[in-house]
Write an enzyme that holds these catalytic residues in place. Structure first.
Site, PDB file in Angstrom:
ATOM      1  N   LYS A 152      -2.812   7.127   0.673  1.00 32.00           N
ATOM      2  CA  LYS A 152      -2.855   7.965  -0.528  1.00 32.00           C
ATOM      3  C   LYS A 152      -1.874   9.128  -0.431  1.00 32.00           C
ATOM      4  O   LYS A 152      -1.381   9.623  -1.450  1.00 32.00           O
ATOM      5  CB  LYS A 152      -4.279   8.459  -0.787  1.00 32.00           C
ATOM      6  CG  LYS A 152      -4.948   9.180   0.377  1.00 32.00           C
ATOM      7  CD  LYS A 152      -4.695  10.658   0.393  1.00 32.00           C
ATOM      8  CE  LYS A 152      -5.334  11.321   1.593  1.00 32.00           C
ATOM      9  NZ  LYS A 152      -5.123  12.783   1.616  1.00 32.00           N
ATOM     10  N   GLY A 165     -12.088  11.331   2.696  1.00 32.23           N
ATOM     11  CA  GLY A 165     -12.512  11.352   1.303  1.00 32.23           C
ATOM     12  C   GLY A 165     -11.743  12.403   0.527  1.00 32.23           C
ATOM     13  O   GLY A 165     -10.828  13.041   1.064  1.00 32.23           O
TER      14      GLY A 165
END
Length: 342
Positions: free
Chosen positions: A189, A134
């Site tokens: 990412k 996260g």
């Protein structure tokens, strides 16, 4: 319970502090004996997050079997390229039922397996495995700055077990069954953050960064879907949340590495200077061939790989990206009966 945290870098140190604050007995494994000694006796990590005072309940050792002995759960926070090696080293040391959560991010280069799949391949019993990912910069988590994360596992019981282990008033944990989507977003990412860093380093602005981030999410969605994950995961904490944090934060090693590359410097120079592993550099090398094997097009990822590993000109690579044919914004996904075509 006793929890073994395998890895004493920034993220391992921050997670150890979270676990200790929840009244767990935490034993960290550190590669260097002097680091282990400082964590145990001085309650600080001399190499990473050295300004942070660590919970006195945290001890550390340079002996892997000592860290694992009697552990009721294992938290793996090693560089992704070492995941298989550590799984092999755990054989015969922990039981076949010991829950393991993997906090490393990447795709194995030789097999194109994801972290859970690597551990299942070596140790079996996939249902006791989970991943955590996260928008969680270690530099903030270690000081208990409010943060949220996702814990994904093929087993709901395992996901809930680790949620109970980590969750606190400052570290919110959400569970998911889509470990494929969470793991791909975690690796992906970092690649996009390098692209954003290069763009800023080349003098481009926020418009360019926003375009790279959103088009990067489109690439994420296509690969997650092709690999069997849920594209909706890309909109959550593990996808959009982590992407925003990694692309915009001063703490992001992948973004700052991209700025470094724009100045003509190398991966080796950056890692030597910062003592940090740039996971996105390896991820672009492994994700792009994975996508090819599924027939998925990833223009930004391919561009980053070309610059980092094929020594392509940044200027020429940017020109190639902008010369691509124009198309509809969303394509390549089949969702609820709708097909978006080129």
């Amino acid at each position: 319970m006793k929890v073994a945290v395998i890895g004493a870098g920034s993220w391992g140190t921050a997670l150890a502090n979270v676990l200790a604050a929840n009244d767990n007995e935490v034993c960290m494994w550190a590669r260097k004996p002097e680091v282990a000694e400082a964590i145990t006796n001085e309650h600080r990590n001399p190499r990473y997050l050295s300004d942070a005072a660590l919970d006195p309940a945290i001890t550390a050792t340079a002996k892997l079997d000592e860290a694992l002995a009697g552990a009721g759960a294992v938290v793996v926070v090693t560089p992704s390229r070492l995941l298989r090696d550590f799984a092999e080293r755990m054989k015969g040391v922990i039981s076949a039922e010991t829950p393991i959560i993997i906090c490393s991010k990447g795709v194995e280069q030789e097999t194109m397996l994801l972290p859970i799949e690597i551990y299942a391949d070596v140790l079996g019993n996939e249902d006791r495995l989970a991943v955590l990912s996260g928008p969680n910069h270690a530099e903030e988590v270690v000081y208990r700055t409010p943060s949220g994360t996702v814990i994904a596992s093929p087993s709901e019981q395992t996901a809930l077990f680790f949620r109970g282990l980590f969750a606190s008033t400052s570290f919110r944990c959400y569970v998911s069954s889509d470990y494929i989507g969470v793991e791909l977003c975690a690796a992906f990412k970092n690649v996009i953050a390098i692209a954003v860093g290069i763009a800023y380093g080349m003098g481009m602005g926020d418009n360019t960064a926003a375009m790279l981030m959103t088009r990067g999410m489109a690439e994420m969605s296509r690969l997650v879907y092709a690999r069997g994950g849920d594209p909706l995961t890309v909109m959550g904490l593990a996808g959009a949340g982590d992407l925003i944090a990694t692309c915009t934060s001063q703490h992001s090693r992948n973004r700052t590495f991209g700025e470094y590359v724009a100045k003509g410097k190398t991966l080796e120079e950056y890692e030597k200077e910062t003592h940090m592993v740039v996971e996105g550099a390896l991820a672009c090398k492994t994700i792009e061939p994975l996508a090819r094997s599924y027939g998925v097009e990833l223009p930004i990822t391919k561009a980053v790989r070309s610059v980092l590993w094929d020594k392509a000109s940044i200027e020429e690579t940017i020109t190639t990206l902008f010369d691509r044919p124009l198309t509809t914004e969303f394509w390549g996904l089949e969702h609820e009966g709708a097909i978006y075509a080129k």
